[in-house]
Design a protein around this motif. Sequence first.
Motif, mmCIF file in Angstrom:
data_model
loop_
_atom_site.group_PDB
_atom_site.id
_atom_site.type_symbol
_atom_site.label_atom_id
_atom_site.label_comp_id
_atom_site.label_asym_id
_atom_site.label_seq_id
_atom_site.Cartn_x
_atom_site.Cartn_y
_atom_site.Cartn_z
ATOM 1 N N ALA A 1 0.833 -1.211 0.000
ATOM 2 C CA ALA A 1 0.000 0.000 0.000
ATOM 3 C C ALA A 1 0.864 1.256 0.000
ATOM 4 O O ALA A 1 0.539 2.239 -0.678
ATOM 5 N N LYS A 2 1.962 1.235 0.745
ATOM 6 C CA LYS A 2 2.868 2.379 0.785
ATOM 7 C C LYS A 2 3.472 2.648 -0.580
ATOM 8 O O LYS A 2 3.538 3.800 -1.043
ATOM 9 N N MET A 3 3.921 1.610 -1.258
ATOM 10 C CA MET A 3 4.578 1.779 -2.552
ATOM 11 C C MET A 3 3.586 2.219 -3.624
ATOM 12 O O MET A 3 3.911 3.052 -4.481
ATOM 13 N N ILE A 4 2.394 1.671 -3.587
ATOM 14 C CA ILE A 4 1.362 2.124 -4.523
ATOM 15 C C ILE A 4 1.047 3.594 -4.271
ATOM 16 O O ILE A 4 0.858 4.378 -5.216
ATOM 17 N N GLY A 5 1.044 3.986 -2.995
ATOM 18 C CA GLY A 5 0.807 5.384 -2.658
ATOM 19 C C GLY A 5 1.866 6.301 -3.236
ATOM 20 O O GLY A 5 1.561 7.406 -3.720
ATOM 21 N N VAL A 6 3.134 5.863 -3.220
ATOM 22 C CA VAL A 6 4.222 6.656 -3.788
ATOM 23 C C VAL A 6 4.012 6.840 -5.295
ATOM 24 O O VAL A 6 4.195 7.935 -5.848
ATOM 25 N N ILE A 7 3.600 5.766 -5.977
ATOM 26 C CA ILE A 7 3.324 5.858 -7.419
ATOM 27 C C ILE A 7 2.201 6.853 -7.686
ATOM 28 O O ILE A 7 2.328 7.754 -8.531
ATOM 29 N N CYS A 8 1.111 6.695 -6.976
ATOM 30 C CA CYS A 8 -0.060 7.542 -7.222
ATOM 31 C C CYS A 8 0.190 8.996 -6.846
ATOM 32 O O CYS A 8 -0.274 9.913 -7.536
ATOM 33 N N ASP A 9 0.938 9.234 -5.772
ATOM 34 C CA ASP A 9 1.257 10.600 -5.371
ATOM 35 C C ASP A 9 2.044 11.315 -6.464
ATOM 36 O O ASP A 9 1.869 12.522 -6.689
ATOM 37 N N GLY A 10 2.919 10.571 -7.152
ATOM 38 C CA GLY A 10 3.694 11.162 -8.227
ATOM 39 C C GLY A 10 2.816 11.724 -9.323
ATOM 40 O O GLY A 10 3.028 12.844 -9.812
ATOM 41 N N TYR A 11 1.796 10.966 -9.706
ATOM 42 C CA TYR A 11 0.912 11.419 -10.784
ATOM 43 C C TYR A 11 -0.083 12.470 -10.300
ATOM 44 O O TYR A 11 -0.596 13.257 -11.094
ATOM 45 N N LYS A 12 -0.299 12.512 -9.003
ATOM 46 C CA LYS A 12 -1.143 13.566 -8.438
ATOM 47 C C LYS A 12 -0.409 14.903 -8.462
ATOM 48 O O LYS A 12 -1.018 15.965 -8.656
#
Length: 395
Positions: free
Chosen positions: A265-276
Amino acid sequence: MVVSPINGSSPLSHSNGRTIPLSTFSRNSFVNVEKGDPVAFRSYWEKVRDECTVEIKGDEWMSYLGDTNNLCWYMVPQMRDAILRLHNVVGNAVTKDKFLVLGTGSSQLYQALLYALSPSESSHRPINVVAAAPYYSEYKDATDILQSRLFQWTGDAALYDKDEPYIEVVTSPNNPDGTLRVPVVNSRVEGKIIYDLAYYWPQYTPITDQLDHDVMVFTFSKCTGHAGSRIGWAFVKDIEVAKKMIRFTQLNSIGVSRQSQIRAAKMIGVICDGYKNLKSIESDHLFFDYSKRLMKERWEKFKIAIEKSKVFTLTKYPTSYCHFNKDLSEQYPAFAWLKCVEGIKDGESYLENLKIRTRGGERFGVSSKYVRVSMIGTDDEFNELCTRLSNAKRE
């Protein structure tokens, strides 16, 4: 055995900002591109390693239970929210009005689905399980290993001619050849379809549609490269199918590791935050942009090596519009599917003589003239693979 570079090769620079040696293999060592271990994206995660750090204290995540208010009771809320957010960012699957089932990798989900989709009547004959050749080499073994009375492996979906119940596995993009697939069984009996979408991510293929199937399986392993976390998930329309899958997982492993879920969940969050935060982040910190460039560079180099050798031919892929990247793009599959030229009957044996370990076509239900090569191994493995293929000559 890995040793110092053979010939003192100068470093090779990439547009991703990586500098790597051309090869660190000795002439007598094997290059293992048989496996599908997705470690190619390690260089990205090194860049953001501090952002992905997770601290778990001794008294945390001790229970079997993740969220008792959720049908999938062993899934923690952070994992559920991360998965839904990821698909919302990428736009590759419709998640509304579906049940989310978590598994210990997509391998467990596959067996859970075979159990859930099989007829429940004990007197019924085993349901036939098929996939169009070339199909993923592990489907047969994963189906047969349980020696179940509920289901049985029957082979190539394109050759299936029985008017009996069946489960068809549709892998798209396909492993091993990277092609986009649809169901192919021609039967008067309506079958049940499992869509294995392990590689339907922007680094491998254009995202052409937001898929909306009754059963869709994804895996953290091929999405981010973190195969060791053993996280997979399925979107399932039928609640009874979802319940049976969860029951299988309960009996098989009593759920999925809470620690793995929190890390994923943490790593997916890092990916999604980048595109946000697109306007304030560099492109090499955008995971799918970075990993797509890496795959593109590898494929360009690999095609040159194949052309030099004149020993194999490659699958050709169409250019399509990607709704995620908003551009026309080629496919850059996780595996190269090679076919031997005339005069070579066994691609796996031919490459074994060059000390390249691969997986032969017969494992995928086709001729031994075909061979699968991993494109997602280490930089050293990939560069040495290209060097040896460039020097290969037709016997």
